[in-house]
Design a protein around this motif. Structure first.
Motif, short mmCIF file in Angstrom:
data_model
loop_
_atom_site.label_atom_id
_atom_site.label_comp_id
_atom_site.label_asym_id
_atom_site.label_seq_id
_atom_site.Cartn_x
_atom_site.Cartn_y
_atom_site.Cartn_z
N ASP A 223 0.87 -1.33 -0.13
CA ASP A 223 0.04 -0.19 -0.14
C ASP A 223 1.12 0.99 -0.38
O ASP A 223 1.84 1.13 0.40
CB ASP A 223 -1.10 0.35 1.74
N TRP A 224 0.48 2.27 -0.18
CA TRP A 224 0.96 3.57 -0.25
C TRP A 224 1.81 3.92 1.01
O TRP A 224 3.02 4.31 0.31
CB TRP A 224 0.16 4.64 -0.78
N GLY A 225 1.12 3.84 2.42
CA GLY A 225 1.77 3.87 3.53
C GLY A 225 3.07 3.25 3.54
O GLY A 225 3.74 3.65 3.68
N GLY A 226 3.12 1.76 3.12
CA GLY A 226 3.89 0.93 3.74
C GLY A 226 5.02 1.71 2.35
O GLY A 226 6.30 1.13 3.42
N LEU A 227 5.04 2.02 1.07
CA LEU A 227 5.60 2.01 0.98
C LEU A 227 6.70 3.28 0.69
O LEU A 227 7.50 3.50 -0.23
CB LEU A 227 5.23 1.84 -0.86
N ILE A 228 5.87 4.36 0.80
CA ILE A 228 6.31 5.79 1.45
C ILE A 228 6.91 5.28 2.72
O ILE A 228 8.69 6.13 1.87
CB ILE A 228 4.74 6.51 1.30
N ARG A 229 6.88 4.93 3.51
CA ARG A 229 7.93 3.95 4.95
C ARG A 229 8.83 3.83 4.22
O ARG A 229 10.64 4.22 4.33
CB ARG A 229 6.75 3.79 5.83
N LEU A 274 14.31 6.78 -7.49
CA LEU A 274 12.80 7.15 -6.49
C LEU A 274 11.04 6.03 -7.29
O LEU A 274 11.16 5.44 -6.60
CB LEU A 274 12.06 8.50 -6.52
N GLY A 275 11.77 6.59 -8.59
CA GLY A 275 10.54 5.70 -9.45
C GLY A 275 11.49 3.59 -9.78
O GLY A 275 10.77 3.14 -9.25
N ALA A 276 12.70 3.60 -9.70
CA ALA A 276 13.75 2.44 -9.87
C ALA A 276 12.87 1.49 -8.48
O ALA A 276 12.61 0.12 -8.27
CB ALA A 276 15.41 2.41 -9.85
N ARG A 277 13.11 2.42 -7.15
CA ARG A 277 12.26 1.97 -6.37
C ARG A 277 10.86 1.50 -6.30
O ARG A 277 10.41 0.25 -5.22
CB ARG A 277 12.74 2.87 -4.74
N ILE A 278 10.32 2.16 -6.69
CA ILE A 278 8.42 1.68 -6.62
C ILE A 278 8.49 0.53 -7.82
O ILE A 278 7.63 -0.54 -7.46
CB ILE A 278 7.96 2.94 -7.58
#
Length: 539
Positions: A223-229, A274-278
């Motif tokens: 989820d977005w929250g976990g990805l951002i953390r 950032l894009g590569a990590r996602i």
């Protein structure tokens, strides 16, 4: 809600579920095609189940594969290979044993449904119809198997996915189950009527899908929250900064992380990182969710999504469709095209992620916005898993509002609105903002429970499952009769279908006796229709 049988067009090994049935023979070894599909999941090495004494005596036909990665669905091998003369009931009994053994095992271990689903999902192929001996009698297997699986789903309180990558077998299974409302008791009358309307739109070729992030949740995507953390920690943020990050909006959270990454590097380099990590986080997901498979099977040639992932494209390919991805991988002659409004993990440098990316969206992607506007004007758009809070979409939709002619677009009825939004819960304030543009269909007629706790997680899971049921019922009403003239499916035909097939075959026999009639210009149109009905009669 009771268990349900889903009919799925796709690849069994890519469906996110709790357990797969992998066909094998008396040696407990799947065929080479199955082993190729699974070998890459375990780094190329895979140990299948060891036969027991009961297996050798034939009193046990299903074995659990023990040495397996926990983050993947669990394979069970099932002895469903025999000779053509073997009775159909023997094959069906193998499927029954799979459902019974897996449900007993899941409950004995206390295993929760994978990826937060409301019920366990067990997936199996149409057994015996490939190398199992009954390929030429696929219709007989389907006719016997479908009602048994429907009964087991209710009795064992589990969801079952009957999966086929063969279009004719899939169509035959859909027809065998039928489209009677009694097969979907958890859908109320309003949901059923809405499905009827959307099925009619889809049959006319006017349905466009708009897919949001909610569709990918049951595939196991972060989820977005976990990805951002995770990204913030990678950028070197401490716990205090992580707490402050939560106070920002989603776009500003991503921008703050990007700024932190820019320390000691060029700005564009931080964007690429950032894009590569996602992309890396999304690449860890093995298969697509049931909702992806159901949506991919709908007769919709045009699809729009704000998602970065490629799960819908994978589900479409598994259902035998070629996909052209706009804007970065367009190609002609595809079965459908998918417009990725915010970019794709296959092109991480151009993902729309931060507020700056959004502000520059119109300058870089005006052509994409124009495509969406045209579809909103000319087609009926079905929104799934989408919150309708995206600023870019608001600008696009407002342009459509201004372009519509009031005399020709009666916004007081669903016909005059430009789309239908499938929402998990009733949200009166948000839905009122789009009341003149969209027909809202809620899976639950009340707002979601407040907070994040066991009660709210259960409510969200049940609403998401009702959406899957709704999509499954919609598919049942958009099915084809592509199996009608194919001899493999004769055993699945109803009396009226068999009567029609016999009359068409007599017509074809007459044509064979006088092939000169095929020179008539009308023949090519008749031939195309006959092909859509399963002709010619080849094994």
């Amino acid at each position: 809600m009771s268990g349900h049988l889903f009919i799925v067009h796709g690849d069994l090994t890519l469906l996110s579920c709790d357990a797969w049935l992998v066909p094998c023979d008396i040696d407990a070894m799947p065929s080479r095609s199955w082993t190729r599909s699974f070998s890459h999941l375990q780094g190329g090495s895979l140990r299948w189940a060891q036969p027991t004494e009961e297996w050798r005596r034939g009193t046990q036909r299903v074995l659990k594969v023990v040495e397996w990665e926990d983050h993947l669905p669990r394979p069970w091998v099932g002895n469903v290979g025999a000779v053509p003369s073997t009775d159909v009931s023997w094959f069906v009994a193998g499927a029954e044993e799979f459902i019974e053994r897996v449900t007993d095992d899941l409950r004995a271990n206390g295993s929760p449904p994978r990826n937060g689903r409301a019920k366990h999902l067990l997936a199996l192929p149409v057994i015996g119809t490939r190398y199992g001996g009954k390929r030429h009698w696929t219709g007989d297997i389907v006719r016997a198997l479908v009602p048994v699986l429907q009964r087991l789903a209710i009795a064992k309180d589990v969801d079952i996915a009957l999966v086929s990558n063969d279009e004719l077998t899939y169509a035959s299974a859909q027809a065998q189950r039928g489209a009677d409302p009694s097969a979907w008791p958890d859908l109320d009358e309003q949901l059923w009527r809405t499905g009827e309307r959307l099925a009619h739109v889809a049959a006319n070729g006017d349905l466009v899908l708009f897919i949001g992030a909610g569709v990918s949740k049951n595939a196991g995507l972060p989820d977005w929250g976990g990805l951002i953390r995770d990204l913030a920690r990678d950028a070197g943020m401490n716990e205090e900064e992580l707490g402050a990050l939560k106070e920002l909006g989603a776009l500003d959270q991503a921008r703050a992380i990007e700024l932190r990454m820019e320390t000691g590097m060029q700005p564009q380099a931080s964007k690429r990182i950032l894009g590569a990590r996602i992309a890396d986080a999304f690449a860890r997901v093995h298969g697509y969710a049931l909702s992806h498979a159901l949506l991919a099977a709908l007769p919709a040639r045009e699809v729009i999504t704000t998602n970065y992932d490629t799960l819908f494209e994978r589900a479409s390919n598994a259902a035998g469709m070629t996909v052209s991805v706009l804007p970065h991988e367009p190609h002609s002659g595809a079965s459908r095209w998918v417009l990725k409004m915010h970019g794709c993990v296959t092109d991480p440098d151009n993902i729309v992620l931060t507020r700056e990316d959004y502000m520059r969206y119109d300058l870089r992607r005006q052509a994409l916005a124009g495509i969406v506007q045209a579809l909103l004007l000319m087609r009926h758009m079905l929104f799934i898993g989408f919150s309708l809070r995206d600023d870019n979409f608001h600008r696009i939709a407002d342009a459509v509002r201004r372009a519509r002619v009031p005399a020709k677009a009666d916004a007081s009825s669903p016909v005059g609105r430009f789309g239908t939004a499938l929402s998990l819960f009733w949200s009166p304030l948000e839905q009122s903002l789009w009341g003149n543009d969209l027909d809202w269909v809620n899976m639950q007629s009340t707002p979601p429970p407040a907070g994040r706790n066991e009660e709210s997680d259960k409510a969200w899971a049940e609403a998401a499952r009702r959406l899957e049921l709704f999509l499954d019922s919609l598919l049942a009403r958009t099915g084809t009769t592509a199996y009608l003239l194919h001899p493999r499916f004769e055993g699945a035909l109803s009396d009226t279908e068999r009567g029609l097939a016999d009359k068409l075959q007599r017509f074809l026999d007459e044509v064979d006796r006088d092939p000169s009639v095929k020179s008539a210009p009308a023949w090519k149109h008749l031939e195309a229709l006959l092909h859509r009905l399963g002709w010619p009669r080849t094994p």
